[in-house]
Design an enzyme around this catalytic site. Structure first.
Site, PDB file in Angstrom:
ATOM      1  N   ARG A 123      -1.446  -6.355  12.034  1.00  0.00           N
ATOM      2  CA  ARG A 123      -2.428  -5.548  12.930  1.00  0.00           C
ATOM      3  C   ARG A 123      -3.339  -6.397  13.832  1.00  0.00           C
ATOM      4  O   ARG A 123      -3.483  -5.892  15.045  1.00  0.00           O
ATOM      5  CB  ARG A 123      -3.493  -4.953  11.640  1.00  0.00           C
ATOM      6  N   ARG A 158      -0.763   2.074  13.028  1.00  0.00           N
ATOM      7  CA  ARG A 158      -1.159   0.590  12.603  1.00  0.00           C
ATOM      8  C   ARG A 158      -1.105   0.539  10.849  1.00  0.00           C
ATOM      9  O   ARG A 158      -1.855  -0.436  10.550  1.00  0.00           O
ATOM     10  CB  ARG A 158      -2.650   0.579  12.945  1.00  0.00           C
ATOM     11  N   HIS A 159      -0.312   1.599  10.497  1.00  0.00           N
ATOM     12  CA  HIS A 159      -0.109   1.354   8.939  1.00  0.00           C
ATOM     13  C   HIS A 159       1.247   0.893   8.452  1.00  0.00           C
ATOM     14  O   HIS A 159       2.079   1.443   9.101  1.00  0.00           O
ATOM     15  CB  HIS A 159      -0.772   2.364   8.094  1.00  0.00           C
ATOM     16  N   GLU A 214       0.352   4.095   0.817  1.00  0.00           N
ATOM     17  CA  GLU A 214      -0.199   5.172   1.426  1.00  0.00           C
ATOM     18  C   GLU A 214       0.857   5.568   2.599  1.00  0.00           C
ATOM     19  O   GLU A 214       1.506   5.180   3.117  1.00  0.00           O
ATOM     20  CB  GLU A 214      -1.061   4.499   2.411  1.00  0.00           C
ATOM     21  N   ARG A 227       0.876  -1.067  -0.157  1.00  0.00           N
ATOM     22  CA  ARG A 227       0.016  -0.078   0.102  1.00  0.00           C
ATOM     23  C   ARG A 227       0.776   1.032   0.124  1.00  0.00           C
ATOM     24  O   ARG A 227       1.671   1.474   0.889  1.00  0.00           O
ATOM     25  CB  ARG A 227      -0.740  -0.010   1.329  1.00  0.00           C
ATOM     26  N   SER A 269     -11.556  -6.598   7.376  1.00  0.00           N
ATOM     27  CA  SER A 269     -12.802  -6.072   6.491  1.00  0.00           C
ATOM     28  C   SER A 269     -13.150  -6.917   5.652  1.00  0.00           C
ATOM     29  O   SER A 269     -12.419  -7.848   4.845  1.00  0.00           O
ATOM     30  CB  SER A 269     -12.135  -4.887   5.682  1.00  0.00           C
TER      31      SER A 269
HETATM   32  P1  ATP Z   1      -7.780   1.481   7.387  1.00  0.00           P
HETATM   33  O1  ATP Z   1      -8.945   1.849   7.129  1.00  0.00           O
HETATM   34  O2  ATP Z   1      -7.307   0.837   8.643  1.00  0.00           O
HETATM   35  O3  ATP Z   1      -6.547   1.895   6.719  1.00  0.00           O
HETATM   36  P2  ATP Z   1      -8.272  -0.292   5.145  1.00  0.00           P
HETATM   37  O4  ATP Z   1      -9.884  -0.176   5.160  1.00  0.00           O
HETATM   38  O5  ATP Z   1      -7.486   0.518   4.109  1.00  0.00           O
HETATM   39  O6  ATP Z   1      -7.893  -0.148   6.569  1.00  0.00           O
HETATM   40  P3  ATP Z   1      -8.530  -2.848   3.927  1.00  0.00           P
HETATM   41  O7  ATP Z   1      -8.191  -2.474   2.698  1.00  0.00           O
HETATM   42  O8  ATP Z   1     -10.141  -3.125   4.347  1.00  0.00           O
HETATM   43  O9  ATP Z   1      -8.411  -1.629   4.962  1.00  0.00           O
HETATM   44  O10 ATP Z   1      -7.531  -4.063   4.343  1.00  0.00           O
HETATM   45  C1  ATP Z   1      -8.038  -5.122   5.050  1.00  0.00           C
HETATM   46  C2  ATP Z   1      -7.295  -5.173   6.413  1.00  0.00           C
HETATM   47  O11 ATP Z   1      -5.721  -5.276   6.066  1.00  0.00           O
HETATM   48  C3  ATP Z   1      -7.351  -4.330   7.334  1.00  0.00           C
HETATM   49  O12 ATP Z   1      -8.514  -4.633   8.291  1.00  0.00           O
HETATM   50  C4  ATP Z   1      -6.083  -4.399   8.189  1.00  0.00           C
HETATM   51  O13 ATP Z   1      -6.205  -5.492   9.079  1.00  0.00           O
HETATM   52  C5  ATP Z   1      -5.192  -4.642   7.252  1.00  0.00           C
HETATM   53  N1  ATP Z   1      -4.521  -3.327   6.618  1.00  0.00           N
HETATM   54  C6  ATP Z   1      -5.072  -2.244   5.784  1.00  0.00           C
HETATM   55  N2  ATP Z   1      -4.294  -1.503   5.586  1.00  0.00           N
HETATM   56  C7  ATP Z   1      -3.041  -1.838   6.204  1.00  0.00           C
HETATM   57  C8  ATP Z   1      -1.793  -1.042   6.523  1.00  0.00           C
HETATM   58  N3  ATP Z   1      -1.337  -0.035   5.601  1.00  0.00           N
HETATM   59  N4  ATP Z   1      -0.770  -1.622   7.330  1.00  0.00           N
HETATM   60  C9  ATP Z   1      -1.178  -2.885   7.879  1.00  0.00           C
HETATM   61  N5  ATP Z   1      -2.373  -3.420   7.885  1.00  0.00           N
HETATM   62  C10 ATP Z   1      -3.247  -2.956   6.862  1.00  0.00           C
END
Ligand code: ATP
Length: 466
Positions: free
Chosen positions: A440, A246-247, A240, A238, A392
């Site tokens: 996470r 947590r990311h 981001e 990602r 999710s």
């Molecule tokens: P968030 O809103 O917390 O950024 P997201 O809605 O982008 O998450 P999803 O794309 O639905 O997350 O990803 C599913 C799962 O993957 C999340 O519930 C989380 O456990 C994990 N996850 C998502 N983005 C990250 C990240 N950047 N780093 C670590 N774990 C992540």
């Protein structure tokens, strides 16, 4: 040659036996005539003792040997041969408290430098801070990650990655025993996995490509390929640029997808049972490791209800509003709202683990099944642990025409996802699934202050090394 024993396997039962042990020099104390050397193997430590070979005290080793061991650099990797004996007093500094080893011989297998960038004692500083309300020292944390190889040797990291291994093992075992087939999908792909901007672009022999943001589209294609239940454990990328606790920019995704019979709650129940069983199994099997982690961080014990607690999104909004929060009915939950909701749910239902269902359609991806009775909401859900999202999921649109309509409604160029869309032309069963981040989940299961603790060599917007 004497048998090579692991420190963790020794006990008073081995008294008088001569063994070889290997490990790192953790610390030394020279009392003039007697040298106490603590040797460490993972989270296990043993005190080895050498009496100086002076007149009247013959030992197997010379004064030169004594001096060499006295000065040996901490973290050097050594092998000791010696006799096990019952300690007169408990050796409080070691995990092996009831035995010691009388050194008879040694081999230095690999010497460490004297100037360590972090000492293992330094790395345990959080333990001293425990209970004093101090937040984690950011500078030291960065230093620890810069020197991750040394940091991985600490009790804390050793414990976390053993629990991590248990988590992976248990999830895989659980899913396989319920008919899931483990798959591996490509991470180099020709378009954004789910659309959107947060992708790492790569040059693929002169053509644009990117690193997969999730296995979402491919695991669905595996379902259309008639694997009824699939799961994948693999890297997720990602781009981001968010520096939060947590990311990560690369994490381990645990994804599953399955054909459903009546409705998406089948997946929710299956995943809930998986998590409850997983947490119980880890609590039982990794007691020692969990107590090591708890000795570093003040975290309340995890509580979860044996019955699934479901909070539909509209109810979550009402709960937040009742607690003084002015917010729109179809806005996504912010991190702070997730935390507040976690506290409200905990008070009401006495659980740290619950599920929010029926997320609003504007905040979920294009492939999410919209509620046929109320287009404002979807068949999507998130699992929350200690007030944060850990996974999710949703039921997906499985009808080609409906999916194409949704893609058009949201202004997505069909050509960018042609391979995915076309797969639905050949018929797809109703299906749903989830995606979770392993790091996470571990963070919130253990109550770690930062997700970086649960990734071996974390990647974030500022970190691409080591
Ligand atoms: P968030 O809103 O917390 O950024 P997201 O809605 O982008 O998450 P999803 O794309 O639905 O997350 O990803 C599913 C799962 O993957 C999340 O519930 C989380 O456990 C994990 N996850 C998502 N983005 C990250 C990240 N950047 N780093 C670590 N774990 C992540």
């Amino acid at each position: 040659m004497y048998p090579l024993s692991e420190i963790k396997n020794l006990s008073v039962v081995h008294s008088q036996e001569v063994v070889r042990v290997r490990g790192r020099v953790f610390s030394k104390k020279d009392c003039g005539r007697v040298l106490f050397l603590i040797v460490r193997d993972g989270i296990d430590t043993l005190q080895a003792v050498l009496v100086k070979n002076t007149e009247g005290t013959p030992t197997h080793l010379s004064i030169e040997d004594y001096n060499l061991l006295r000065k040996i650099e901490n973290e050097s990797f050594i092998e000791l041969t010696g006799q096990i004996y019952a300690a007169e007093n408990p050796v409080l500094a070691c995990s092996q408290q009831s035995i010691e080893l009388a050194i008879m011989g040694y081999t230095v297998l690999s010497r460490s430098v004297l100037d360590l960038p972090i000492t293992l004692k330094e790395a345990a500083i959080t333990e001293e801070k425990k209970g004093k309300g101090a937040s984690f020292d950011a500078v030291q944390y960065v230093k620890r990650l810069d020197n991750r190889v040394l940091d991985l040797r600490t009790d804390l990291a050793q414990a976390i990655f053993r629990i991590n291994d248990g988590m992976l093992f248990y999830i895989q075992q659980y899913l396989r025993s319920r008919g899931f087939v483990e798959i591996k999908t490509p991470k180099l792909i020709g378009g954004a996995s789910e659309g959107g901007a947060d992708v790492f672009k790569v040059d693929y022999f002169g053509k644009p490509a990117c690193l997969a943001q999730s296995p979402q589209l491919y695991k669905q294609m595996a379902i259309i390929g008639d694997f009824k239940r699939v799961f994948e454990v693999g890297p997720v990328f990602r781009a981001e640029n968010s520096d939060t606790n947590r990311h990560l920019t690369e994490f381990i995704g645990v994804d599953l997808e399955m054909v459903i019979d009546q409705d998406y709650m089948e997946v929710v129940h299956l995943v809930y049972q998986l998590l409850v069983d997983l947490f119980q199994a880890l609590n039982e099997k990794y007691k020692r490791e969990i107590s090591i982690v708890q000795s570093f961080f003040d975290v309340p014990a995890l509580t979860f209800a044996s019955e699934l607690v479901v909070v539909p999104f509209p109810e979550a909004v009402v709960l937040l509003q009742a607690h003084g929060k002015a917010r729109g009915a179809l806005e996504d939950l912010s991190t702070e709202e997730e935390r507040q909701l976690g506290a409200i749910v905990k008070e009401k239902y006495h659980t740290d683990l619950y599920v929010i269902t029926r997320y609003p359609s504007p905040v979920r991806p294009f492939y999410t099944m919209v509620d046929p009775n109320d287009g404002r909401y979807t068949h999507a859900y998130d699992f929350m642990l200690r007030g944060a999202e850990i996974l999710s999921g949703a039921q997906r649109i499985h009808d080609y025409t409906k999916l194409s309509q949704r893609v058009a409604e949201l202004g997505i160029a069909p050509a960018s996802i042609a391979h995915y869309l076309n797969a639905f032309k050949y018929g797809a069963p109703p299906h749903a699934g989830v995606g979770m981040g392993l790091e996470r989940m571990l963070k919130y299961f253990l109550g770690l202050p930062d997700v970086r603790y649960s990734n071996l060599f974390p990647r974030d917007p500022k970190r691409l090394h080591p």
